[in-house]
Design a protein around this motif. Structure first.
Motif, short mmCIF file in Angstrom:
data_model
loop_
_atom_site.label_atom_id
_atom_site.label_comp_id
_atom_site.label_asym_id
_atom_site.label_seq_id
_atom_site.Cartn_x
_atom_site.Cartn_y
_atom_site.Cartn_z
N MET A 1 -4.71 -17.19 4.65
CA MET A 1 -6.01 -16.08 4.16
C MET A 1 -7.34 -17.21 4.86
SD MET A 1 -6.90 -14.13 1.18
CE MET A 1 -8.00 -14.67 0.10
N ASP A 2 -7.91 -17.05 6.00
CA ASP A 2 -8.75 -17.11 6.24
C ASP A 2 -9.91 -16.91 4.90
OD1 ASP A 2 -11.02 -18.32 7.49
OD2 ASP A 2 -11.53 -16.48 8.80
N THR A 3 -10.56 -17.95 4.55
CA THR A 3 -11.79 -18.04 3.49
C THR A 3 -12.92 -17.74 3.97
OG1 THR A 3 -11.89 -20.49 3.71
CG2 THR A 3 -10.10 -19.91 1.28
N THR A 4 -13.49 -18.28 5.08
CA THR A 4 -14.36 -18.11 5.48
C THR A 4 -15.19 -16.38 5.64
OG1 THR A 4 -14.59 -20.13 6.65
CG2 THR A 4 -16.45 -18.73 7.61
N ALA A 5 -13.97 -15.95 6.33
CA ALA A 5 -14.51 -14.79 6.82
C ALA A 5 -14.01 -13.68 5.59
CB ALA A 5 -12.85 -14.20 7.10
N THR A 6 -13.60 -14.41 4.81
CA THR A 6 -13.62 -13.57 3.18
C THR A 6 -14.80 -14.29 2.46
OG1 THR A 6 -11.16 -13.86 2.62
CG2 THR A 6 -12.51 -13.68 0.57
N ILE A 7 -14.76 -15.04 2.07
CA ILE A 7 -16.50 -14.81 1.86
C ILE A 7 -17.30 -14.79 2.58
CG2 ILE A 7 -18.31 -16.91 0.96
CD1 ILE A 7 -16.21 -19.05 0.83
N ILE A 8 -18.05 -14.49 3.66
CA ILE A 8 -18.46 -13.80 4.03
C ILE A 8 -18.69 -12.18 3.70
CG2 ILE A 8 -19.79 -12.64 6.82
CD1 ILE A 8 -18.84 -15.71 8.17
N PHE A 9 -17.49 -11.76 3.72
CA PHE A 9 -17.67 -10.23 3.32
C PHE A 9 -17.82 -10.39 2.43
CE2 PHE A 9 -15.28 -6.79 1.42
CZ PHE A 9 -15.79 -5.80 2.04
N ILE A 10 -17.67 -10.85 1.22
CA ILE A 10 -18.10 -10.95 -0.03
C ILE A 10 -19.63 -10.74 -0.14
CG2 ILE A 10 -17.75 -12.37 -2.03
CD1 ILE A 10 -15.17 -12.90 -1.66
N VAL A 11 -20.38 -11.76 0.35
CA VAL A 11 -21.85 -12.06 0.38
C VAL A 11 -22.36 -10.95 1.32
CG1 VAL A 11 -23.56 -13.34 1.71
CG2 VAL A 11 -21.85 -14.61 0.09
N ALA A 12 -21.35 -10.32 1.98
CA ALA A 12 -22.48 -9.31 2.81
C ALA A 12 -22.47 -7.94 1.75
CB ALA A 12 -21.77 -8.49 4.31
N ALA A 13 -21.18 -7.81 0.98
CA ALA A 13 -20.75 -6.96 0.14
C ALA A 13 -21.71 -6.44 -0.39
CB ALA A 13 -19.76 -6.31 -0.41
N PHE A 14 -21.82 -7.86 -1.47
CA PHE A 14 -22.83 -7.53 -2.08
C PHE A 14 -24.36 -7.29 -2.44
CE2 PHE A 14 -19.74 -9.44 -4.39
CZ PHE A 14 -19.19 -8.79 -5.62
N SER A 15 -24.39 -7.65 -0.70
CA SER A 15 -26.00 -7.70 0.10
C SER A 15 -26.48 -6.57 0.06
CB SER A 15 -26.10 -8.53 1.05
OG SER A 15 -25.91 -10.11 0.33
N LEU A 16 -24.92 -5.54 0.47
CA LEU A 16 -25.61 -4.25 0.99
C LEU A 16 -26.07 -4.35 -0.33
CD1 LEU A 16 -25.39 -1.74 2.57
CD2 LEU A 16 -23.27 -1.86 2.28
N GLY A 17 -25.01 -4.22 -1.26
CA GLY A 17 -25.28 -2.83 -2.56
C GLY A 17 -26.72 -3.76 -2.64
N ILE A 18 -27.43 -4.49 -3.20
CA ILE A 18 -28.56 -5.35 -4.17
C ILE A 18 -29.61 -4.16 -2.82
CG2 ILE A 18 -30.29 -7.19 -3.82
CD1 ILE A 18 -27.28 -8.89 -4.82
N LEU A 19 -29.24 -4.24 -1.44
CA LEU A 19 -30.19 -3.83 -0.38
C LEU A 19 -30.70 -2.30 -0.75
CD1 LEU A 19 -31.92 -4.11 2.16
CD2 LEU A 19 -29.89 -3.44 3.48
N ILE A 20 -28.96 -1.23 -0.68
CA ILE A 20 -29.18 0.00 -1.80
C ILE A 20 -30.36 0.46 -2.61
CG2 ILE A 20 -27.89 1.56 -2.16
CD1 ILE A 20 -25.93 1.16 0.28
N ILE A 21 -29.82 -0.25 -4.04
CA ILE A 21 -30.31 -0.69 -5.10
C ILE A 21 -32.26 -0.52 -4.72
CG2 ILE A 21 -30.77 -1.63 -7.61
CD1 ILE A 21 -27.72 -1.79 -7.25
N MET A 22 -32.83 -1.46 -4.58
CA MET A 22 -34.01 -2.26 -3.71
C MET A 22 -34.66 -0.92 -3.29
SD MET A 22 -33.45 -6.42 -3.32
CE MET A 22 -35.58 -6.31 -3.07
#
Length: 59
Positions: A1-22
């Motif tokens: 499993m590619d951990t770099t892609a997983t970490i990037i997806f996790i950060v992007a998903a939470f960033s999208l959620g924060i951006l939508i809330i703000m």
């Protein structure tokens, strides 16, 4: 499993959620529901990836 892609997806998903809330007042009403549902799906999948990576860490 590619951990770099997983970490990037996790950060992007939470960033999208924060951006939508703000910025919920600046998002048009027609897009608000769809973006919120997409963010919920992405964040739920990110949580799944976190739990999966923690369970398979030792093997």
């Amino acid at each position: 499993m590619d951990t770099t892609a997983t970490i990037i997806f996790i950060v992007a998903a939470f960033s999208l959620g924060i951006l939508i809330i703000m910025q919920r007042n600046n998002i048009p009403a027609s897009l608000r529901r769809g973006l919120a549902i997409a963010a919920i799906v992405f964040i739920a999948f990110a949580f799944f990836l976190i739990v999966y990576s923690l369970t398979t860490m030792g093997s």
